[in-house]
Write a protein that holds these residues in place. Structure first.
Motif, mmCIF file in Angstrom:
data_model
loop_
_atom_site.group_PDB
_atom_site.id
_atom_site.type_symbol
_atom_site.label_atom_id
_atom_site.label_comp_id
_atom_site.label_asym_id
_atom_site.label_seq_id
_atom_site.Cartn_x
_atom_site.Cartn_y
_atom_site.Cartn_z
ATOM 1 N N LEU A 259 0.796 -1.219 0.000
ATOM 2 C CA LEU A 259 0.000 0.000 0.000
ATOM 3 C C LEU A 259 0.831 1.273 0.000
ATOM 4 N N GLY A 260 2.130 1.147 0.230
ATOM 5 C CA GLY A 260 2.960 2.341 0.213
ATOM 6 C C GLY A 260 4.312 2.111 0.844
ATOM 7 N N VAL A 261 4.956 3.203 1.257
ATOM 8 C CA VAL A 261 6.283 3.133 1.867
ATOM 9 C C VAL A 261 6.203 3.683 3.286
ATOM 10 N N ALA A 262 7.172 3.278 4.113
ATOM 11 C CA ALA A 262 7.198 3.741 5.493
ATOM 12 C C ALA A 262 8.601 3.583 6.058
ATOM 13 N N ALA A 263 8.893 4.358 7.085
ATOM 14 C CA ALA A 263 10.145 4.204 7.811
ATOM 15 C C ALA A 263 9.962 3.120 8.860
ATOM 16 N N LEU A 264 10.758 2.046 8.745
ATOM 17 C CA LEU A 264 10.646 0.911 9.650
ATOM 18 C C LEU A 264 12.008 0.561 10.227
ATOM 19 N N PRO A 265 12.043 -0.107 11.384
ATOM 20 C CA PRO A 265 13.332 -0.533 11.951
ATOM 21 C C PRO A 265 14.045 -1.483 11.002
ATOM 22 N N ASP A 266 15.372 -1.382 10.953
ATOM 23 C CA ASP A 266 16.116 -2.235 10.027
ATOM 24 C C ASP A 266 15.975 -3.711 10.357
ATOM 25 N N TYR A 267 15.707 -4.050 11.631
ATOM 26 C CA TYR A 267 15.560 -5.468 11.963
ATOM 27 C C TYR A 267 14.274 -6.069 11.391
ATOM 28 N N MET A 268 13.357 -5.206 10.936
ATOM 29 C CA MET A 268 12.124 -5.709 10.319
ATOM 30 C C MET A 268 12.241 -5.795 8.807
ATOM 31 N N ALA A 269 13.095 -4.957 8.227
ATOM 32 C CA ALA A 269 13.129 -4.797 6.771
ATOM 33 C C ALA A 269 13.308 -6.116 6.033
ATOM 34 N N HIS A 270 14.207 -6.981 6.526
ATOM 35 C CA HIS A 270 14.505 -8.217 5.799
ATOM 36 C C HIS A 270 13.517 -9.336 6.103
ATOM 37 N N THR A 271 12.595 -9.115 7.040
ATOM 38 C CA THR A 271 11.642 -10.162 7.422
ATOM 39 C C THR A 271 10.312 -10.044 6.698
ATOM 40 N N LEU A 272 10.078 -8.933 6.011
ATOM 41 C CA LEU A 272 8.786 -8.708 5.366
ATOM 42 C C LEU A 272 8.822 -9.201 3.919
ATOM 43 N N PRO A 273 7.966 -10.121 3.543
ATOM 44 C CA PRO A 273 7.984 -10.668 2.181
ATOM 45 C C PRO A 273 7.676 -9.616 1.120
ATOM 46 N N GLY A 274 8.523 -9.562 0.097
ATOM 47 C CA GLY A 274 8.308 -8.633 -1.010
ATOM 48 C C GLY A 274 8.693 -7.202 -0.702
ATOM 49 N N VAL A 275 9.261 -6.976 0.488
ATOM 50 C CA VAL A 275 9.609 -5.613 0.900
ATOM 51 C C VAL A 275 11.126 -5.447 0.912
ATOM 52 N N GLU A 276 11.600 -4.281 0.486
ATOM 53 C CA GLU A 276 13.038 -3.997 0.474
ATOM 54 C C GLU A 276 13.328 -2.682 1.178
ATOM 55 N N ALA A 277 14.565 -2.557 1.667
ATOM 56 C CA ALA A 277 15.025 -1.279 2.201
ATOM 57 C C ALA A 277 15.330 -0.369 1.024
ATOM 58 N N LEU A 278 14.658 0.762 0.945
ATOM 59 C CA LEU A 278 14.783 1.665 -0.198
ATOM 60 C C LEU A 278 15.693 2.852 0.083
ATOM 61 N N SER A 279 16.238 2.925 1.305
ATOM 62 C CA SER A 279 17.100 4.050 1.656
ATOM 63 C C SER A 279 18.191 3.579 2.606
ATOM 64 N N ASP A 280 19.138 4.462 2.836
ATOM 65 C CA ASP A 280 20.114 4.226 3.892
ATOM 66 C C ASP A 280 19.458 4.539 5.231
ATOM 67 N N ALA A 281 20.210 4.328 6.324
ATOM 68 C CA ALA A 281 19.684 4.625 7.657
ATOM 69 C C ALA A 281 19.302 6.106 7.739
ATOM 70 N N LEU A 282 18.136 6.379 8.277
ATOM 71 C CA LEU A 282 17.647 7.754 8.366
ATOM 72 C C LEU A 282 18.364 8.497 9.488
ATOM 73 N N PRO A 283 18.854 9.684 9.227
ATOM 74 C CA PRO A 283 19.600 10.436 10.244
ATOM 75 C C PRO A 283 18.724 10.796 11.444
ATOM 76 N N GLY A 284 19.313 10.637 12.643
ATOM 77 C CA GLY A 284 18.610 11.027 13.860
ATOM 78 C C GLY A 284 17.575 10.049 14.365
ATOM 79 N N CYS A 285 17.474 8.869 13.732
ATOM 80 C CA CYS A 285 16.430 7.915 14.119
ATOM 81 C C CYS A 285 16.951 6.685 14.859
ATOM 82 N N ASP A 286 18.266 6.552 14.993
ATOM 83 C CA ASP A 286 18.804 5.383 15.701
ATOM 84 C C ASP A 286 18.259 5.346 17.122
ATOM 85 N N THR A 287 17.783 4.163 17.534
ATOM 86 C CA THR A 287 17.149 4.004 18.841
ATOM 87 C C THR A 287 17.696 2.775 19.547
#
Length: 292
Positions: free
Chosen positions: A230-258
Motif C-alpha cells: 500500500l505504500g512506503v514507510a520508515a521501519l526498523p532495520d531489523y524488520m526490513a529483511h523479514t517482510l515478504p516482497g519488501v526492500e530497504a529503499l534508503s540508507d539509515a535515516l539520520p537522527g532515528c537510531d534508537t
C-alpha cells in the motif's frame, strides 16, 4: 467467621470458568453435574456474593469468580513447577514472569529468541503483553520490559542490547520515485498516539511536503500495510529483511537510531526467573541487532 477459601474451591471455580457449563466443569473435575451445581451454590452462599451468571452462552463468571480463577491458575503453575523440580532437581528455574514489549519487537526480535531457549526451561512461564508505554511496568503489572528508547525511565534498571536504525521500506517499484519525488508516494506513518516517534520527527524535518495517506497506531500495523504493497514507510532495520516482497529503499535515516533496552524494576532484579531471562535474551537480541 469469614469463609476460608480452599484449594478445592479454587479448582471448582476454575473448572466452571474454563468449561462455561456444569457438564464441562463436571467432566474436568471428574464428578457429576449435581455435585458441581451444589458446590457452587454452597460457595456463593458462604461468600455472600454471586460467582456466575447463567445465560444462553453458559455460566459467565463475575469479577469475583475471574479473580479466583486467576489465583487457581497460579496455584496450578506452582504445582507444575514443584513437580518439575522434583523430577529435574532443585536447581530448576520456575515461576511466571510477565514481559511487555511492542508488537514489532515481539514478532521480529523476541519470539525468535524465545524459541531458542524456552524449551530448556519447562517450569518457567511467560505472560506476554504488547504496549507502547512503560506505564504497566510502573504499576507492577509486568516484571520485564523490552523497549526501543534512548531515554529509559530512571526508576527501572537493565541493559542496553544495542541499537536499531530506521530505513524507508516498500516494494521495489517505489525505489526510483522515492529518489525523485518522495512526496508523490503513498506514505504510511504513525498516528497521533506516536507523534513523538523519531520517524515522525525525521519526516517533518526532511520531507515536510509529505502528507501520509495511511496512519497506524503501531509499527507492526505499519509493517503490515507496507507488506500489502500500500505504500512506503520508515521501519526498523531489523524488520526490513523479514517482510515478504519488501526492500530497504534508503540508507539509515539520520537522527532515528534508537537503543533497545531490557528493563525491570529493582525489586525484581534478584529473582532467579528474571535473571535467567536477562542472561538468555541478552546475547540473542544483541546478535539479532548486530546482524542488521
Amino acid at each position: 467467621m469469614q469463609y476460608q477459601i480452599s484449594h478445592a474451591d479454587l479448582s471448582l471455580v476454575l473448572a466452571l470458568v474454563r468449561g462455561r457449563s456444569l457438564a464441562k466443569a463436571a467432566e474436568l473435575l471428574r464428578v457429576d453435574v449435581s455435585t458441581v451445581f451444589r458446590s457452587i451454590r454452597r460457595m456463593e452462599a458462604a461468600l455472600g456474593t454471586a460467582l456466575f451468571v447463567k445465560s444462553r452462552k453458559g455460566y459467565i463468571p463475575t469479577g469475583t469468580a475471574q479473580a479466583l480463577a486467576e489465583q487457581a491458575e497460579r496455584a496450578e503453575q506452582a504445582l507444575d513447577a514443584a513437580r518439575v523440580a522434583l523430577e529435574h532437581g532443585e536447581q530448576v528455574v520456575s515461576g511466571t514472569v510477565r514481559l511487555t514489549c511492542t508488537d514489532a519487537v515481539l514478532h521480529s526480535l523476541l519470539l525468535p529468541a524465545l524459541a531458542e531457549f524456552m524449551p530448556a526451561y519447562p517450569a518457567l512461564s511467560l505472560e506476554l503483553a504488547t504496549s507502547n508505554t512503560f506505564a504497566n511496568l510502573s504499576r507492577r503489572d509486568a516484571d520485564l520490559a523490552l523497549r526501543l528508547t534512548n531515554s529509559p525511565p530512571e526508576h527501572l534498571v537493565g541493559r542496553c542490547l544495542g541499537s536499531a536504525s530506521y530505513v524507508v521500506c516498500g516494494r521495489e517499484e517505489y525505489r526510483e520515485k522515492l529518489k525523485q519525488i518522495p512526496a508523490s508516494l503513498p506514505w504510511i506513518a504513525p498516528d497521533d498516539t506516536m507523534q513523538d516517534h523519531s520517524t515522525v520527527v525525521w519526516r517533518s524535518e526532511h520531507l515536510p511536503a509529505v502528507n501520509p495517506r495511511y496512519k497506524c497506531s503501531s509499527i507492526s500495523a505499519i509493517a503490515q500495510l507496507v507488506t500489502a504493497g500500500l505504500g512506503v514507510a520508515a521501519l526498523p532495520d531489523y524488520m526490513a529483511h523479514t517482510l515478504p516482497g519488501v526492500e530497504a529503499l534508503s540508507d539509515a535515516l539520520p537522527g532515528c537510531d534508537t537503543e533497545l533496552w531490557l528493563l525491570t524494576r529493582p525489586d525484581c532484579r534478584a529473582l532467579r526467573s528474571v535473571q535467567t531471562l536477562f542472561d538468555e535474551l541478552t546475547p540473542r537480541l544483541r546478535d539479532a541487532l548486530g546482524r542488521q
